[in-house]
Design an enzyme around this catalytic site. Structure first.
Site, PDB file in Angstrom:
ATOM      1  N   THR A   1       4.173   2.076   2.397  1.00  0.00           N
ATOM      2  CA  THR A   1       5.464   2.269   1.736  1.00  0.00           C
ATOM      3  C   THR A   1       6.183   3.492   2.284  1.00  0.00           C
ATOM      4  O   THR A   1       7.359   3.422   2.683  1.00  0.00           O
ATOM      5  CB  THR A   1       5.270   2.396   0.218  1.00  0.00           C
ATOM      6  OG1 THR A   1       4.747   1.171  -0.297  1.00  0.00           O
ATOM      7  CG2 THR A   1       6.588   2.715  -0.476  1.00  0.00           C
ATOM      8  N   ALA A   2       5.504   4.626   2.309  1.00  0.00           N
ATOM      9  CA  ALA A   2       6.118   5.854   2.827  1.00  0.00           C
ATOM     10  C   ALA A   2       6.512   5.693   4.289  1.00  0.00           C
ATOM     11  O   ALA A   2       7.602   6.117   4.708  1.00  0.00           O
ATOM     12  CB  ALA A   2       5.162   7.029   2.655  1.00  0.00           C
TER      13      ALA A   2
ATOM     14  N   GLY B   1       0.819  -1.202   0.000  1.00  0.00           N
ATOM     15  CA  GLY B   1       0.000   0.000   0.000  1.00  0.00           C
ATOM     16  C   GLY B   1       0.854   1.253   0.000  1.00  0.00           C
ATOM     17  O   GLY B   1       2.052   1.219   0.309  1.00  0.00           O
ATOM     18  N   CYS B   2       0.232   2.376  -0.338  1.00  0.00           N
ATOM     19  CA  CYS B   2       0.966   3.640  -0.454  1.00  0.00           C
ATOM     20  C   CYS B   2       1.395   4.179   0.913  1.00  0.00           C
ATOM     21  O   CYS B   2       2.573   4.508   1.112  1.00  0.00           O
ATOM     22  CB  CYS B   2       0.130   4.671  -1.206  1.00  0.00           C
ATOM     23  SG  CYS B   2      -1.581   4.824  -0.643  1.00  0.00           S
ATOM     24  N   TYR B   3       0.459   4.278   1.850  1.00  0.00           N
ATOM     25  CA  TYR B   3       0.832   4.745   3.196  1.00  0.00           C
ATOM     26  C   TYR B   3       1.891   3.835   3.835  1.00  0.00           C
ATOM     27  O   TYR B   3       2.873   4.335   4.408  1.00  0.00           O
ATOM     28  CB  TYR B   3      -0.397   4.796   4.102  1.00  0.00           C
ATOM     29  CG  TYR B   3      -1.321   5.967   3.923  1.00  0.00           C
ATOM     30  CD1 TYR B   3      -0.862   7.284   3.984  1.00  0.00           C
ATOM     31  CD2 TYR B   3      -2.689   5.779   3.731  1.00  0.00           C
ATOM     32  CE1 TYR B   3      -1.721   8.362   3.853  1.00  0.00           C
ATOM     33  CE2 TYR B   3      -3.563   6.848   3.600  1.00  0.00           C
ATOM     34  CZ  TYR B   3      -3.079   8.142   3.663  1.00  0.00           C
ATOM     35  OH  TYR B   3      -3.941   9.209   3.537  1.00  0.00           O
TER      36      TYR B   3
END
Length: 350
Positions: free
Chosen positions: A156-157, A152-154
């Site tokens: 990953t960051a 997921g994007c969150y």
């Protein structure tokens, strides 16, 4: 030659994937499919592809999916939660590779998925055989594999922002707070009231208050992978009035004092061989624009000596490194290509 196809082609993540693949060497798009956009042209659904891809969108019947499998070396999918595994099963039985943009295969324990997504998992063995891969965290696990869960994007960051201090053992357990903000594309393409410009422009709000966001257990799973210990976090997402980008401000208690200069050197050393992670000093806070349209993650680590807390700012493009770019990076790994293939490009700025 890599022959690839996309299912769920109308999604923002798939449109970005196809855009990034335009100049990818020695690869060929075979077919695109989407149950909602069947019969339309891919360049109508994603206008940025005009002049680059001219292809009718197929449906997702058994017969159409079989044609896709036969024509492809790898199938990438962005489909509704609860529907991925049936598709993945067909692709794998057809002897092809599968990369999933969704959450159905992200959890080693299917019970965690069922708890957070409120959906019965019908392929529990598949989750155990699948490799969830943030390349900077566990690329070795993905080499030679046929089934990849794209993160997921969150997560990953957040994971990339935390990893160096977690690996050094500097973080006090159960003190991590992640205050994250995402652009509208992070909420998907289907129309909802809160994504209308009259409702969301010039406004800023939190959502999934009270620790209920589904990316919480994914981040906790990554922390456990890195440290070997289960930990709880507070994860609070926000909707930011921008199209692309995620900024995660990460707070964590520290068990040792460290200067900002030494912390910066620690992050530089950790990521020195990672082409997609750029580290900046605390005096130069990172911005989401620095990653727009790319597979980059930019990080500014800092330490507050007064409160003994790390404060880490980590930014990515949510449909770049948070989805499409990372899928290409994972595709490169499973096909034993250089991870940077097709991905080295500067961000769109300003």
């Amino acid at each position: 030659m890599i022959k690839y196809s996309v299912v769920g082609a109308a999604a923002y993540a798939c449109g970005e994937f196809l855009r990034l693949m335009v100049n990818y060497p020695d690869a060929e798009l075979q077919m695109v499919a989407d149950g909602f956009a069947k019969g339309d042209m891919i360049q109508n659904v994603h206008p940025q592809l005009t002049g680059f891809h001219d292809m009718e969108i197929m449906g997702v019947t058994d017969e159409e999916i079989q044609k896709i499998i036969e024509a492809s070396d790898v199938v990438l999918a962005a489909v509704d939660a609860g529907t991925t595994c049936e598709l993945a099963d067909k692709v794998l039985k057809g002897g092809k590779k599968f990369i999933d943009f969704g959450a159905d295969l992200r959890f080693r324990d299917p019970a965690v998925y069922e708890k957070w997504y409120k959906i019965k998992h019908t392929y529990p063995e598949m989750t155990r055989n699948c490799v969830y891969c943030i390349p900077e965290m566990n690329r070795a696990d993905a080499k030679g594999q046929n089934l990849i869960s794209n993160p997921g994007c969150y997560p990953t960051a957040s994971t990339l922002g935390l990893m160096p201090i977690l690996k050094e053992g500097f973080v006090v357990e159960n003190t991590i707070i992640i205050d994250a903000k995402s652009g509208y594309t992070g909420a998907g393409r289907r129309p909802t009231l809160n994504k209308m410009i009259t409702e969301s422009e010039n406004s800023f709000r939190a959502y999934s208050l009270g620790g209920g966001h589904r990316h919480t257990p994914e981040i906790e799973q990554n922390i456990e992978y890195i440290t070997g210990k289960k930990q709880f976090i507070n994860f609070q997402p926000h909707l930011s009035p921008q199209i692309r980008g995620i900024e995660a401000t990460i707070y964590a208690g520290s068990n040792k004092d460290i200067s900002n200069e030494d912390l910066y050197e620690l992050y530089q050393k950790h990521y020195k061989d990672e082409p997609f992670v750029h580290v900046y000093p605390a005096s130069k806070p990172v911005e989401t624009k620095w990653t727009a349209g790319t597979n980059f993650c930019c990080i500014s680590p800092s330490y507050d000596a007064r409160t003994k807390r790390f404060i880490i700012s980590s930014v990515i493009d949510n449909i770049g490194k948070g989805a499409a770019g990372q899928a290409i990076q994972n595709m490169n790994i499973i096909f034993d290509r250089d991870e940077t293939t097709g991905l080295l490009r500067p961000p769109m700025y300003p």
